[in-house]
Design a protein around this motif. Sequence first.
Motif, short mmCIF file in Angstrom:
data_model
loop_
_atom_site.label_atom_id
_atom_site.label_comp_id
_atom_site.label_asym_id
_atom_site.label_seq_id
_atom_site.Cartn_x
_atom_site.Cartn_y
_atom_site.Cartn_z
N PHE A 265 0.83 -1.39 0.15
CA PHE A 265 -0.10 -0.10 0.08
C PHE A 265 1.09 1.63 0.01
N ALA A 266 1.58 1.30 0.84
CA ALA A 266 3.22 2.70 1.07
C ALA A 266 2.92 2.75 0.00
N PHE A 267 3.83 1.26 -1.24
CA PHE A 267 4.13 1.90 -2.37
C PHE A 267 3.74 2.33 -3.32
N VAL A 268 2.17 1.65 -3.25
CA VAL A 268 1.45 2.47 -4.38
C VAL A 268 1.17 3.52 -4.02
N THR A 269 1.12 3.58 -2.88
CA THR A 269 0.76 5.32 -2.34
C THR A 269 1.26 6.20 -3.16
N ILE A 270 2.92 6.07 -2.74
CA ILE A 270 4.37 7.27 -2.92
C ILE A 270 4.40 7.08 -4.28
N VAL A 271 3.93 6.38 -5.85
CA VAL A 271 4.46 5.80 -6.72
C VAL A 271 2.87 6.95 -7.58
N VAL A 272 1.19 6.24 -7.26
CA VAL A 272 0.47 6.95 -7.07
C VAL A 272 1.18 9.33 -7.16
N ALA A 273 1.24 9.07 -5.71
CA ALA A 273 1.48 10.71 -5.71
C ALA A 273 2.27 11.65 -6.15
N HIS A 274 3.37 10.92 -6.58
CA HIS A 274 4.91 11.26 -7.29
C HIS A 274 3.97 11.82 -9.27
N GLY A 363 -1.23 17.50 -0.93
CA GLY A 363 -1.42 16.11 -0.86
C GLY A 363 -0.49 15.11 -1.02
N TRP A 364 0.40 15.26 -1.92
CA TRP A 364 2.14 14.55 -2.31
C TRP A 364 3.06 14.70 -0.74
N SER A 365 2.58 15.43 -0.21
CA SER A 365 3.57 15.52 1.04
C SER A 365 2.76 14.79 2.49
N PHE A 366 1.64 14.79 2.21
CA PHE A 366 0.66 13.64 2.58
C PHE A 366 0.79 12.51 2.49
N SER A 367 0.73 11.84 1.21
CA SER A 367 1.11 10.78 0.81
C SER A 367 2.85 10.33 0.70
N ALA A 394 10.12 3.55 -9.06
CA ALA A 394 9.13 3.40 -9.85
C ALA A 394 8.54 4.63 -9.93
N MET A 395 8.84 5.45 -9.24
CA MET A 395 8.01 6.60 -8.67
C MET A 395 8.82 7.91 -10.14
N ASN A 396 9.92 7.53 -9.91
CA ASN A 396 11.02 8.11 -10.62
C ASN A 396 10.04 7.93 -12.22
N VAL A 397 10.17 6.75 -12.63
CA VAL A 397 9.92 6.17 -13.52
C VAL A 397 8.43 6.98 -14.16
N VAL A 398 7.55 5.83 -13.09
CA VAL A 398 6.52 5.91 -13.82
C VAL A 398 5.40 7.88 -14.15
N ALA A 399 6.38 8.22 -12.83
CA ALA A 399 6.20 9.65 -13.12
C ALA A 399 6.63 10.74 -14.75
N ALA A 400 8.09 10.34 -14.93
CA ALA A 400 7.90 10.54 -16.30
C ALA A 400 7.25 10.23 -17.21
N VAL A 401 6.77 8.77 -17.13
CA VAL A 401 5.48 8.64 -18.38
C VAL A 401 4.79 9.48 -17.92
N GLY A 402 3.80 9.69 -17.03
CA GLY A 402 3.17 10.38 -16.58
C GLY A 402 2.94 11.98 -17.20
N ALA A 403 4.07 12.73 -16.65
CA ALA A 403 4.43 14.12 -17.07
C ALA A 403 4.75 13.90 -18.75
N GLY A 404 5.42 12.47 -19.15
CA GLY A 404 5.85 12.62 -21.35
C GLY A 404 3.80 12.76 -21.46
N LEU A 405 3.27 12.05 -21.38
CA LEU A 405 1.90 11.68 -21.83
C LEU A 405 0.89 12.69 -21.80
N VAL A 426 -5.61 8.24 -8.05
CA VAL A 426 -6.03 8.24 -6.57
C VAL A 426 -7.01 7.26 -6.36
N LEU A 427 -8.33 6.35 -6.75
CA LEU A 427 -8.54 5.54 -6.80
C LEU A 427 -8.48 3.68 -6.72
N PRO A 428 -7.37 3.80 -6.98
CA PRO A 428 -7.22 2.71 -6.52
C PRO A 428 -6.38 2.67 -5.18
#
Length: 441
Positions: A265-274, A363-367, A394-405, A426-428
């Motif tokens: 859960f912590a892993f998913v929260t951090i990656v999604v937030a970033h 929200g990022w800070s909380f997460s 993971a948070m850097n890679v996924v965030a980079a893809v998200g920013a690109g899209l 955030v629903l997941p």
Amino acid sequence: MTASQDIRAVPWQAAAQVRAAQKRAVRTLAAAQIVGGVGVGVSVSIGSLLAESVAQSETYAGLARTATTAGAAAVGVPLALLAQRRGRRSSLSAGWLAAALGGVLLVGSAVSRSIPLLVVGMLVFGIGNATNQQSRHAAADLAAPHRRAQALSIVVWSTTIGSVIGPNLADPGAGVASALHLPRLAGAFVLATVCMALASVLLWVWLRPDPLLLARQHQDADKQPESGSSSRAAQVEATKEAGQSQTGTLRAGLRHLRHAPRAAFAFVTIVVAHTVMGAIMTMTPVSMSEDGANLTIVGVTISGHLLGMYALSPIVGWLADRIGHLPTAVAGQAIFIASALLSGLSHGSVGMVMAGLFLLGLGWSFSLVAGSAMLSEATPAALRPGVQGTTDTAMNVVAAVGAGLAGPLMGWIGFGGLNAVAAAFVLPVIAFWIFLCRRPV
């Protein structure tokens, strides 16, 4: 209750020696974050200008952020594995030193006008981002369970100072460049290089005892059996586990994430937030410019966003320790939804966008604070660096893809639609939270 049982009831983090080591570690980590964070702040604003200047093309302006993000993602796990083998002191000091080397390469690229040297320099300079992120984990190694988030948040807060100073080094850097007969933009990277090298020295000299190694010693001591034949079997098993933790840390860490729901859960929260933060923050200045906002207003909005990200993190850490890491992380998701509503329904209102972007940072800070503390709490010390490094990568890679899209997505469905997609992300996390609440204890 016997005296030995009474002693065991007191957590090892409460020992005077450990408390003193924890205070020293947090002070050292915070000082290194302030100094090294100046260098990271330089890359955010001046890196794109340097890339454009070296390549003589606006096309390359985005290369700086892409390359530094890629560099941070590439070294997240290697830095964690180094921490696993040699401790936080070796890992973090090596990370800042490598980033300083990247600064030297960038100064060289400015002098030689070499694009390949620029790219390599930005990649290596990006190690500073990864080191900056992993420093927060070191603050939690020796922290008492009820103060873990607060200790971590102090190191996160320290980043505020560097993020404010770094982007304003253009003019002082120009003076340095003039004195050293260098291109004007190279001066800021000279200062950044010095700051990152200083952060490396601070950690190498003052981060003693190593927080991770000391935590591991105490946890290993707690696992030592007292006597009897069963203790011999337990010793064999403990030795076997220690050996496995030293080899194949990444694989063991991934296995831990699959079988430990709270860590997952912590892993998913951090990656999604970033990812949510990166996508919306990247496109907000573009949307504001299209709505007629000037650069000053855009700058103030981004400053408010950074305030939400870093400045309030000690309060967030205190709250997380008081009400629990899980409720605080879930509160972060609610703040993300409120942010998406304000920004997505702003229709050009500067005030609503400012409020929305501030809440995005909050929200990022909380997460991040609650999620990182929860990840540390739910992961054994032997596996902790590998799991933390995997999470940061993971948070850097996924965030980079998200920013690109985010750009094409906003072009297709608009800024409001982009915020709606971000809210859906955030629903997941919320679904995972419901699963944890219904799971038998």
